[in-house]
Design an enzyme around this catalytic site. Sequence first.
Site, mmCIF file in Angstrom:
data_model
loop_
_atom_site.group_PDB
_atom_site.id
_atom_site.type_symbol
_atom_site.label_atom_id
_atom_site.label_comp_id
_atom_site.label_asym_id
_atom_site.label_seq_id
_atom_site.Cartn_x
_atom_site.Cartn_y
_atom_site.Cartn_z
ATOM 1 N N LYS A 287 -2.921 112.267 -19.622
ATOM 2 C CA LYS A 287 -3.843 111.668 -20.573
ATOM 3 C C LYS A 287 -3.315 111.929 -21.985
ATOM 4 O O LYS A 287 -2.975 113.056 -22.332
ATOM 5 C CB LYS A 287 -5.239 112.266 -20.408
ATOM 6 C CG LYS A 287 -6.321 111.557 -21.211
ATOM 7 C CD LYS A 287 -7.703 112.104 -20.880
ATOM 8 C CE LYS A 287 -8.785 111.357 -21.657
ATOM 9 N NZ LYS A 287 -10.139 111.863 -21.351
ATOM 10 N N GLU A 376 -24.532 112.946 -11.500
ATOM 11 C CA GLU A 376 -25.856 113.074 -12.109
ATOM 12 C C GLU A 376 -26.940 113.355 -11.077
ATOM 13 O O GLU A 376 -27.860 114.137 -11.331
ATOM 14 C CB GLU A 376 -26.197 111.800 -12.891
ATOM 15 C CG GLU A 376 -25.328 111.557 -14.114
ATOM 16 C CD GLU A 376 -24.048 110.811 -13.819
ATOM 17 O OE1 GLU A 376 -23.289 110.540 -14.773
ATOM 18 O OE2 GLU A 376 -23.785 110.492 -12.623
ATOM 19 N N ARG A 404 -29.112 107.003 -13.292
ATOM 20 C CA ARG A 404 -28.516 107.160 -11.981
ATOM 21 C C ARG A 404 -29.257 108.198 -11.141
ATOM 22 O O ARG A 404 -29.015 108.314 -9.938
ATOM 23 C CB ARG A 404 -27.041 107.568 -12.135
ATOM 24 C CG ARG A 404 -26.293 106.741 -13.157
ATOM 25 C CD ARG A 404 -24.824 107.116 -13.246
ATOM 26 N NE ARG A 404 -24.032 106.240 -12.402
ATOM 27 C CZ ARG A 404 -22.709 106.314 -12.290
ATOM 28 N NH1 ARG A 404 -22.051 107.229 -12.949
ATOM 29 N NH2 ARG A 404 -22.057 105.488 -11.520
#
Length: 641
Positions: A287, A376, A404
């Site tokens: 990344k 979540e 969610r």
Amino acid sequence: MEIVPGALLKQINSPNDLKNVSREQLHQVCDELRQYIIDVVSVHGGHFAASLGVVELSVALHYVYNTPYDQLVWDVGHQAYGHKILTGRRDAFPTNRKYGGLSGFPKRSESEYDTFGVGHSSTSISAALGMAMAAKYKGENRKSVAIIGDGSMTAGMAFEAMNHAGVADSDVLIILNDNCMSIDPNVGALKEYLTDITTSPTYNKLKSDVWKIMGKLPVGKGFSRAMAHKLTEGVKGMVSSSSNLFEALKLRYFGPIDGHNITNLVDTLKDLREIPGPKILHIVTVKGKGYALAEQDQTKWHAPGLFDKITGEIVKKTYNAPQPPKYQDVFGHTMIELAEMNDKIMGVTPAMPSGSSLKFMMEKMPNRAFDVGICEQHAVTLSAGLATQGMRVFCNIYSSFMQRSFDQVVHDVAIQKLPVVLCLDRAGLVGEDGPTHHGCYDIAYFRCIPNMIIVAPMNEQELRNLMYTAQLESTKYPFVIRYPRGEGVMPEWRTKFEAIEIGKGRKLKDGAGIAILSIGHPGNFVQAAIRELRTEGLNPAHYDMRFVKPIDEAMLHEVFSNYSKVITVEDGTVVGGFGSAVLEFMAQHDYQASVKILGIPDRLVEHGTLKELYRECRYDAAAIVDATKKMFEVSSELSVG
């Protein structure tokens, strides 16, 4: 400042143009694409490190696949900048995340190359599988590819999709982009598992043997399903136990390979394109690749804002006076204060320790604050489980991500009356991230659930006091605290804790003729509007209601007994939200009044700065002034008539 793309990139207006580039020139295309992303984001802002990490993958995918006929589904979308630039949006890219400009995420209405709108993680495999199943049903030779990061792979939805993909017999390729990062460093057993795969000498030797076999594939029309099945069974016998997770789900596993080797990526994707059925390619990337500072501190450079690309200095605003902190930082520091007072307090967040500022407690009290990954649903039920054992859990989830976990809040928290504290960061409009991230709906969908306490602080002091109140033993129900993205209003915010009576609002100002009722941070917009209105001889009252549920009925009786004109202001949807609660009270008690509801309208709000969106949605200070004047004007006209 004009930003000029490189010599090859400026000629690429579509993937067809990219296909005209020779294999030998693909390295140059990648270099130019990476530099163009750096140039634009440094000047205009946006997500940064994620897209740098998949430059080679973006080029390889559009070079090999016949997009947009073949379908690419990018998970989350932070990494899709290269994809956008290669698909006809290069010149518009500087408008990315700006009001009226390109979305920061793939968006179906923006381009035919954006096959699926994303923003929340872990949806790509399900969507790509659906596309592959539809292609099979319609008899189309259309390829479907899901690009998902190892951080997004931790979510249950990704595993549900892989479980189905393995038996759906559809032609779908899952590309696992493994960089050990989401926004913060990844956590959990899956991270360790992927690390084992990429570092095991035994596995990598076997992997090399597998690819030698793959290089001898009879690619073309003669490559049948029966041959593919025979190859699969042979390969399984050579692959180490490290790959059993994916093989057990009946996904043919290939890799890991270097995600920054463009020629190898192209060759690999060409081979996999001809192999039917469900399969997964594991690539290893960095990344922030190509920008040293981003490679070294990937969390900081996920979305750094504007910066000097030469020195790496991030542009910061300068102020002449102390500024108020961000609400998230008030939450983070207050958590430590409360935890030092109460040893039952714990903190939970699903993959957002930096964004929520729970990182402060995780650093100081690592045995009492936990990042559970992009999960979540698990975060909420884990918190419920802790609460059954007497813990006072503050579960911090962004408002839009809390959507969610609705089922878990109903079944695992509310029905059982567990006093979990749900802290909803980024409630209301969030700015440049747009409609996938706006926290519009939490008031409406939580207000309908029994046993819930729903509050919103107007400032930092109120946030601290509500957090203090939520952890008291006398608080017996689930406690939702919602607060917005960005700064508050109090530079001197470390105030003494005071308990707030549940369901009790506060009257901030008496007035005449009209009452303005606010919930949360927009109360500050009301105060600014009142200051302007007073210069014009208008004197509305102001009530900070604090609680949406239980709403302060005594205060509402006072309001409707004394005012025939009422304005409500909230940073949530006007459908079923705070204003609706006020209207319901008025109807139930047979009051007669003119009520104007200001808030987020019943439509999707696109991206822009917060000021631009507040103005568009008509609940900033100027809009409150206008609404108040109009109510007074109507009243005057009626009295004259």
